[in-house]
Scaffold this motif. Structure first.
Motif, PDB file in Angstrom:
ATOM      1  N   GLY A   1       2.169  -8.777   5.774  1.00  0.00           N
ATOM      2  CA  GLY A   1       1.669  -9.343   7.021  1.00  0.00           C
ATOM      3  C   GLY A   1       2.614  -9.134   8.203  1.00  0.00           C
TER       4      GLY A   1
ATOM      5  N   CYS B   1       0.994  -5.744  16.100  1.00  0.00           N
ATOM      6  CA  CYS B   1       0.397  -6.545  17.189  1.00  0.00           C
ATOM      7  C   CYS B   1       1.358  -6.669  18.370  1.00  0.00           C
TER       8      CYS B   1
ATOM      9  N   THR C   1      -9.626  -6.203  10.782  1.00  0.00           N
ATOM     10  CA  THR C   1     -10.642  -6.643   9.817  1.00  0.00           C
ATOM     11  C   THR C   1      -9.919  -7.382   8.709  1.00  0.00           C
TER      12      THR C   1
ATOM     13  N   THR D   1      -6.220 -15.204   9.153  1.00  0.00           N
ATOM     14  CA  THR D   1      -5.312 -14.135   9.622  1.00  0.00           C
ATOM     15  C   THR D   1      -5.762 -13.637  10.997  1.00  0.00           C
TER      16      THR D   1
ATOM     17  N   ARG E   1      -4.277 -15.670  13.576  1.00  0.00           N
ATOM     18  CA  ARG E   1      -2.841 -15.373  13.764  1.00  0.00           C
ATOM     19  C   ARG E   1      -2.677 -14.082  14.563  1.00  0.00           C
TER      20      ARG E   1
ATOM     21  N   GLU F   1     -12.974  -8.597  13.163  1.00  0.00           N
ATOM     22  CA  GLU F   1     -14.049  -8.586  12.158  1.00  0.00           C
ATOM     23  C   GLU F   1     -13.549  -9.463  11.021  1.00  0.00           C
TER      24      GLU F   1
ATOM     25  N   CYS G   1     -17.430  -8.900   2.712  1.00  0.00           N
ATOM     26  CA  CYS G   1     -17.509  -9.809   3.866  1.00  0.00           C
ATOM     27  C   CYS G   1     -18.943 -10.272   4.093  1.00  0.00           C
TER      28      CYS G   1
HETATM   29  P1  NDP Z   1      -6.303 -10.770   5.139  1.00  0.00           P
HETATM   30  O1  NDP Z   1      -6.656 -11.548   6.325  1.00  0.00           O
HETATM   31  O2  NDP Z   1      -5.452 -11.403   4.107  1.00  0.00           O
HETATM   32  O3  NDP Z   1      -5.537  -9.432   5.543  1.00  0.00           O
HETATM   33  C1  NDP Z   1      -6.120  -8.467   6.397  1.00  0.00           C
HETATM   34  C2  NDP Z   1      -5.039  -7.556   6.938  1.00  0.00           C
HETATM   35  O4  NDP Z   1      -4.213  -8.299   7.839  1.00  0.00           O
HETATM   36  C3  NDP Z   1      -4.109  -6.997   5.856  1.00  0.00           C
HETATM   37  O5  NDP Z   1      -3.767  -5.674   6.181  1.00  0.00           O
HETATM   38  C4  NDP Z   1      -2.928  -7.922   5.983  1.00  0.00           C
HETATM   39  O6  NDP Z   1      -1.747  -7.372   5.482  1.00  0.00           O
HETATM   40  C5  NDP Z   1      -2.850  -8.104   7.477  1.00  0.00           C
HETATM   41  N1  NDP Z   1      -2.084  -9.263   7.923  1.00  0.00           N
HETATM   42  C6  NDP Z   1      -1.742 -10.378   7.216  1.00  0.00           C
HETATM   43  N2  NDP Z   1      -1.056 -11.240   8.010  1.00  0.00           N
HETATM   44  C7  NDP Z   1      -0.964 -10.655   9.231  1.00  0.00           C
HETATM   45  C8  NDP Z   1      -0.374 -11.052  10.463  1.00  0.00           C
HETATM   46  N3  NDP Z   1       0.236 -12.224  10.615  1.00  0.00           N
HETATM   47  N4  NDP Z   1      -0.472 -10.209  11.525  1.00  0.00           N
HETATM   48  C9  NDP Z   1      -1.117  -9.022  11.396  1.00  0.00           C
HETATM   49  N5  NDP Z   1      -1.670  -8.587  10.248  1.00  0.00           N
HETATM   50  C10 NDP Z   1      -1.611  -9.401   9.174  1.00  0.00           C
HETATM   51  O7  NDP Z   1      -7.679 -10.260   4.520  1.00  0.00           O
HETATM   52  P2  NDP Z   1      -7.914  -9.523   3.146  1.00  0.00           P
HETATM   53  O8  NDP Z   1      -7.153  -8.250   3.113  1.00  0.00           O
HETATM   54  O9  NDP Z   1      -7.733 -10.491   2.035  1.00  0.00           O
HETATM   55  O10 NDP Z   1      -9.460  -9.126   3.258  1.00  0.00           O
HETATM   56  C11 NDP Z   1     -10.491  -9.977   2.915  1.00  0.00           C
HETATM   57  C12 NDP Z   1     -11.070 -10.620   4.151  1.00  0.00           C
HETATM   58  O11 NDP Z   1     -11.544  -9.631   5.034  1.00  0.00           O
HETATM   59  C13 NDP Z   1     -12.279 -11.499   3.837  1.00  0.00           C
HETATM   60  O12 NDP Z   1     -12.190 -12.695   4.575  1.00  0.00           O
HETATM   61  C14 NDP Z   1     -13.458 -10.667   4.328  1.00  0.00           C
HETATM   62  O13 NDP Z   1     -14.584 -11.419   4.676  1.00  0.00           O
HETATM   63  C15 NDP Z   1     -12.853  -9.968   5.503  1.00  0.00           C
HETATM   64  N6  NDP Z   1     -13.588  -8.754   5.822  1.00  0.00           N
HETATM   65  C16 NDP Z   1     -14.362  -8.743   6.950  1.00  0.00           C
HETATM   66  C17 NDP Z   1     -15.147  -7.647   7.243  1.00  0.00           C
HETATM   67  C18 NDP Z   1     -16.024  -7.627   8.463  1.00  0.00           C
HETATM   68  O14 NDP Z   1     -16.535  -6.569   8.772  1.00  0.00           O
HETATM   69  N7  NDP Z   1     -16.213  -8.708   9.160  1.00  0.00           N
HETATM   70  C19 NDP Z   1     -15.175  -6.462   6.359  1.00  0.00           C
HETATM   71  C20 NDP Z   1     -14.309  -6.570   5.225  1.00  0.00           C
HETATM   72  C21 NDP Z   1     -13.558  -7.683   4.970  1.00  0.00           C
HETATM   73  P3  NDP Z   1      -1.305  -7.688   3.964  1.00  0.00           P
HETATM   74  O15 NDP Z   1      -2.450  -7.289   3.097  1.00  0.00           O
HETATM   75  O16 NDP Z   1      -0.127  -6.843   3.780  1.00  0.00           O
HETATM   76  O17 NDP Z   1      -1.027  -9.169   3.910  1.00  0.00           O
END
Ligand code: NDP
Length: 493
Positions: free
Chosen positions: A196, A203, A213, A218, A221, A236, A270
């Protein structure tokens, strides 16, 4: 080049085997990548529509010809069955094709009618590239999801820095390498890896937009971090999507489609169906059909399983908490239950009569569980669907076109599929995105291209007119004449 301080491992969700090792990039390294991207962005933008289109289609050809190789990697790193991976990649290819071929039509400079008072002006809108776009992606659709930002941002003339999820960095790396083969001249698409904090550094790196996405917490944040530099964001986020089944629906079709919407990809979608509201008259029949579909599923780690293991281990506890809460509060486990939840694999769970204030109804579960509740009519189904703070997508099943359209108009979501599920994902021209806690901004289609462009208005005098308004030499008579014209034109409504 700054020294890499740390690394992390990408592991197979099937057996925890290490697939690859990647650097955990710090802020300094991220800034360095963004600096390179800025130079590449200028080169890419100067190439013009035709050359960019050619190169994007070359990238697409690599994805298409090496589809099986990428599908195998997605199976290995994300855990989904190979055919699901193929389908995801095919959608990504369709979108890249659309973005490449439509960018000029949507974003080229165009003339607008100047209006009566400024008839002598040549008025135009142009959509200029933003510069560098940071794309932060999730692990659940590790090709389709980031490509929805990457291809559209590139087609609009931007360079892109991709931060894939820590669970799927090898897939992100594959995409970046494939693009590098198609466009070897400049680092137009680059990869940063880490956790993260690395995303947070992106950012803060003064990129021109962040396309995020991921989950709603998150997303919040990300938005807070981007606020520090006033970096625009597109979010997203998560969903709690509902399917609505009316009394006259084709129940066999509805059960089939909803089973796929709820359980495919292990419910880690999602727009996955997490709630179903069924007309009370057909409730029992529908539940029986859905249960039969669920019982026929064979989740596993094999390439041809119905769905694979949970990609992110911590999500298993969320699924368990939701199922336990629902059962303790009186929900009926028609298929599966707490026993379905294994170390990595979760069997399908169908819960009925789930209290509406349970976490299973309120929060994103992101697992192969679905809550099915009876409703008096389609209106009540819409009301219950809208009661969620999320608003990503919904599906409606009915044999009445009027009922479908009426429900679609009332549903407070970004996307509605009628007698189908998530169909808009496959229509490249349709925008993708949600409302409320599901985020804002749109990917895909013309709106998705405009998300990655800066709108500029220009006016140029075509010919002088006697009534010049923007001069101190203007006579009082000018304002008087104008006032008279305006009264004649607009004063009679
Ligand atoms: P997360 O929110 O955990 O992570 C998403 C991305 O954000 C990852 O690359 C993560 O890195 C990164 N990240 C984490 N913390 C920060 C931070 N403080 N600042 C910037 N980037 C950060 O989501 P998931 O990967 O678990 O994905 C699942 C989620 O995504 C579900 O809620 C799903 O609904 C949503 N989603 C939405 C879609 C849409 O089109 N609306 C499509 C697909 C999924 P790292 O993994 O290294 O922590």
């Amino acid at each position: 080049m700054a020294v890499v301080k740390d690394t992390f491992e990408s592991r197979s969700p099937a057996d925890d085997r290490v697939l690859a090792t990647f650097p955990v990039m710090n802020a300094e390294q991220v800034d360095e990548v963004v600096d390179f991207a800025r130079i590449a962005a200028r080169w890419w933008s100067d190439l013009g529509w035709a050359e960019r289109r050619k190169r994007l289609l070359r990238f697409n050809a690599i994805m298409a010809t090496r589809l099986d190789e990428l599908a195998e990697l997605v199976h290995e790193e994300n855990g989904k069955p190979t055919d699901d991976a193929r389908l995801e990649i095919i959608l990504a290819i369709e979108h890249t094709n659309w973005a490449a071929k439509n960018a000029e039509r949507v974003l080229r400079r165009r003339r607008v009618m100047p209006g009566l008072l400024t008839l002598n002006q040549d008025a135009r809108i142009s959509y200029e590239p933003l510069g560098v776009v940071g794309v932060i992606g999730p692990w659940n659709y590790p090709v389709f999801t980031p490509i929805g930002s990457i291809s559209y941002a590139l087609a609009a003339g931007n360079a892109v820095v991709l931060k894939p999820s820590e669970f799927t960095p090898a897939i992100g790396s594959w995409l970046v390498d494939a693009f590098g083969e198609a466009v070897p001249e400049q680092p137009v698409l680059q990869l940063i890896t880490g956790f993260g904090e690395t995303g947070e550094s992106l950012c803060r790196s003064h990129v021109d937009k962040i396309s995020f996405t991921g989950s709603t917490p998150t997303g919040k944040r990300v938005m807070a971090t981007c606020a520090e530099t006033l970096t625009p964001v597109l979010l997203e986020c998560g969903g709690k999507d509902a399917a609505l089944v009316d009394h006259d629906a084709d129940l066999e079709l509805a059960a089939d489609v909803i089973a796929f919407g709820a359980f495919s990809n292990g419910g880690q979608t999602c727009v996955g169906v997490e709630r179903v509201y069924v007309h009370e008259r057909v409730f029992n029949e529908f539940v029986a059909k859905l249960a039969a579909k669920a019982m026929a599923l064979a989740p596993g780690v094999e390439t041809d399983a119905s769905y694979g293991p949970m990609t992110m281990p911590s999500q298993i506890n969320v699924v368990r908490d939701h199922v336990r809460d629902a059962i303790e509060r009186g929900a009926n486990a028609v298929i599966g239950g707490l026993d379905s939840i294994g170390n990595r694999l979760i069997g399908p769970v169908i819960l009925t009569n789930v209290p509406e204030d349970c976490s299973e109804i309120q929060d994103e579960t992101f697992g192969p569980t679905v809550a099915v509740n009876p409703v008096r009519d389609l209106d009540e189904a819409v009301d219950r669907a809208n009661a969620s703070p999320f608003g990503l997508s919904a599906s409606v099943f009915s044999s009445s076109r009027a009922a479908l359209e009426n429900a679609a108009a009332r549903l407070e979501v970004g996307m509605v599929s009628m007698n189908s599920w998530a169909m808009s994902a496959g229509v490249s021209a349709l925008p993708w995105g949600g409302v409320g806690q599901s985020g804002f901004g749109r990917l895909h289609g013309a709106d998705g291209l405009r998300e990655f462009a800066r709108t500029k208005s220009t006016v140029r005098e075509w010919f002088p007119i006697p009534v010049d308004l923007t001069t101190f030499k203007r006579s009082p008579r000018t304002a008087e004449v104008l006032g008279t014209i305006v009264k004649i034109l607009y004063g009679r409504a």
